[in-house]
Design a protein around this motif. Sequence first.
Motif, PDB file in Angstrom:
ATOM      1  N   ARG A  98       0.848  -1.146  -0.012  1.00 42.75           N
ATOM      2  CA  ARG A  98      -0.119  -0.117   0.074  1.00 42.75           C
ATOM      3  C   ARG A  98       0.795   1.179   0.010  1.00 42.75           C
ATOM      4  O   ARG A  98       2.024   1.175   0.269  1.00 42.75           O
ATOM      5  CB  ARG A  98      -0.985  -0.125   1.320  1.00 42.75           C
ATOM      6  N   GLN A 102      -2.138   5.200   2.155  1.00 44.75           N
ATOM      7  CA  GLN A 102      -3.044   4.266   2.468  1.00 44.75           C
ATOM      8  C   GLN A 102      -2.852   3.469   3.931  1.00 44.75           C
ATOM      9  O   GLN A 102      -3.868   3.204   4.854  1.00 44.75           O
ATOM     10  CB  GLN A 102      -3.174   3.122   1.659  1.00 44.75           C
ATOM     11  N   ASP A 166     -10.128  -0.988   3.229  1.00 44.44           N
ATOM     12  CA  ASP A 166     -10.082  -2.045   2.455  1.00 44.44           C
ATOM     13  C   ASP A 166     -10.024  -3.514   3.312  1.00 44.44           C
ATOM     14  O   ASP A 166      -9.344  -4.503   3.500  1.00 44.44           O
ATOM     15  CB  ASP A 166      -8.763  -2.501   1.514  1.00 44.44           C
TER      16      ASP A 166
END
Length: 354
Positions: A98, A102, A166
Amino acid sequence: MACARCQTLPLSVETHGTLLLTGAVRELIEILIGFLESEGLAFEDAGLELRLHEASLFEFLQRVRAAKAFNALERHGLSALLLEPGETLTFHSFTRARTLEQWLGLLDACGLLEILEAKRFVSWFQPILSATDGAVVGYESLLRGLRPDGRLMFPGEIFALANDNDLLFQVDRQARESALRCAAAEGIGSQLFVNFVPTAIYDPAHCLQSTVGWARKLGFDPGRLVFEVVETERVGDLDHLKHILDFYRDAGYRVALDDVGSGYASLNLLATLKPDIIKVDMEIVRGIDTDTQRQSVFRALVGIARDLGIQVLAEGIETQAELLYVAGEGADLVQGYLFARPAPQPPEPQWPAF
């Protein structure tokens, strides 16, 4: 084999290994080197990547946050990946990488990560009643997260953090299992409505394996389990959703669509998916006794449901007038604060005296 993605967490306080850092351009890597040196962190410079051995990604991110080391452009251009001890770097490993932006967002979701890591989801219950006589026909299981200090994290915050970071796969799996465990612990013998998010399921045979396993282990008769699609209006891939619903039906479970009526797509969903139950969105039910537009939508949904052999559940009922209207226009089931609020133990509903 169970779905690996929904059973692993991307960030853990405990996990150490080799931390790989890289940037879109070498200039970013030079900025990163300057930060590591300022923090006294030993690293190996491999040209386009930096390696920190025996490192903690969690601790590294905390240092980045505390130092306010990078601007927004740099955070988007730098990426990190943690290899656990003994893990070999493969092309598949990069699916876990990531950007720093993120990762830092995930750091902000620590409260949810702690709940997931400790498996501290619990379920509260709200009764679902017959619209004709108020008899309890089942309960909806409603997700809550239990923080270390005992405070609750509610679904709005849970799913906002999950969507942003996520984590939807992990949240959805644990939520389904929590619903079954808590219902079994409370001895619920009637129908149980269990929510699920279809976008959190790749392949039902793998992603739902643990849920089906828990249902069997806890002795749930498939006929009394209703798996309920949440965010019905946001469903983009009808073929995928139909595949999931067919999997549930083949296993003997019933299926429901939630929030039906909040948009034009609902009518197409009914004809295509033919669920066992539809839950008419509370925005349609609220004040329906005095709103002719809401009444028109409700009557249309009831008519279509009748033609397709689908039960209608009116949710979000708060007044006796709303109850009288939906019951008089053909609702089979009702749910809402008028009868009972969600509670850790299945509450005894109050049926109004007419």
